[in-house]
Design a protein around this motif. Structure first.
Motif, PDB file in Angstrom:
ATOM      1  N   THR A  29      59.276 -31.692 -40.895  1.00 57.37           N
ATOM      2  CA  THR A  29      60.431 -32.470 -40.469  1.00 57.37           C
ATOM      3  C   THR A  29      61.603 -32.164 -41.386  1.00 57.37           C
ATOM      4  O   THR A  29      61.427 -31.916 -42.578  1.00 57.37           O
TER       5      THR A  29
ATOM      6  N   GLN B 278      57.634 -41.684 -36.939  1.00 57.18           N
ATOM      7  CA  GLN B 278      56.476 -41.871 -36.067  1.00 57.18           C
ATOM      8  C   GLN B 278      56.621 -41.011 -34.811  1.00 57.18           C
ATOM      9  O   GLN B 278      55.663 -40.374 -34.363  1.00 57.18           O
TER      10      GLN B 278
ATOM     11  N   GLU C 117      55.791 -37.461 -35.702  1.00 56.60           N
ATOM     12  CA  GLU C 117      54.350 -37.273 -35.836  1.00 56.60           C
ATOM     13  C   GLU C 117      53.672 -37.225 -34.473  1.00 56.60           C
ATOM     14  O   GLU C 117      52.764 -36.422 -34.250  1.00 56.60           O
TER      15      GLU C 117
ATOM     16  N   LYS D 178      48.736 -31.811 -39.478  1.00 53.70           N
ATOM     17  CA  LYS D 178      49.281 -31.983 -40.821  1.00 53.70           C
ATOM     18  C   LYS D 178      50.796 -31.830 -40.757  1.00 53.70           C
ATOM     19  O   LYS D 178      51.304 -30.891 -40.140  1.00 53.70           O
ATOM     20  N   VAL D 179      51.524 -32.757 -41.378  1.00 59.63           N
ATOM     21  CA  VAL D 179      52.987 -32.672 -41.389  1.00 59.63           C
ATOM     22  C   VAL D 179      53.478 -32.693 -42.832  1.00 59.63           C
ATOM     23  O   VAL D 179      52.932 -33.403 -43.672  1.00 59.63           O
TER      24      VAL D 179
ATOM     25  N   TYR E 111      52.880 -40.559 -46.952  1.00 59.61           N
ATOM     26  CA  TYR E 111      53.039 -39.198 -47.438  1.00 59.61           C
ATOM     27  C   TYR E 111      52.752 -39.158 -48.930  1.00 59.61           C
ATOM     28  O   TYR E 111      53.023 -40.114 -49.647  1.00 59.61           O
TER      29      TYR E 111
END
Length: 143
Positions: A73, A93, A96, A106-107, A127
């Motif tokens: 992001t 959200q 995600e 996975k972010v 996070y």
């Protein structure tokens, strides 16, 4: 001030309001051309920009993309007058969910080391600092 509409993907005509938000929220940097970044995010299926709109203005955003292994992001922003209202949590959200719908599990994101408020925000969302070093090399012209 009304509640924002549902979070949606960027549409034609959103660019001026989106860039104004990025400047107001302090997420833009002079060495990054926001027009170029927006066009690149919109150029293929692996990225998009999510926005929330209220009172005819874009009030939150997140650029989200995936590279086949991880999601990322960028440009997570909330209008200054609407911060601490839950919009940041909602836009993250949505990012995600966008990634999960593509099979990404996975972010990751980058936060400037001196931005303790942002680090705290992301930590409250679950996070964690991965204790990795991000290295960069510019391999093409900036514009």
């Amino acid at each position: 001030m009304t509640e924002p509409s549902l979070i949606r993907e960027i549409r034609d005509g959103d660019e001026p309001g989106l860039i104004a938000l990025w400047h107001a929220a302090g997420v833009s940097r002079p060495w990054n051309d926001p027009h170029r970044d927006i066009a690149f995010a919109r150029s293929g299926p692996h990225a998009t920009i999510l926005v929330a709109e209220a009172d005819g203005a874009i009030v939150a955003s997140a650029m989200v993309g995936e590279d086949g292994h991880r999601g990322w992001t960028y440009y997570v922003a909330v209008a200054p007058g609407r911060q601490k209202s839950g919009l940041g949590r909602a836009i993250m959200q949505a990012a995600e969910i966008w990634l999960a719908a593509r099979g990404v599990w996975k972010v990751q994101l980058l936060v400037r080391a001196d931005n303790a408020a942002a680090v705290g925000f992301y930590e409250r969302l679950g996070y964690r600092d991965t204790r990795t070093v991000c290295l960069q090399k510019v391999i093409g012209p900036a514009g």
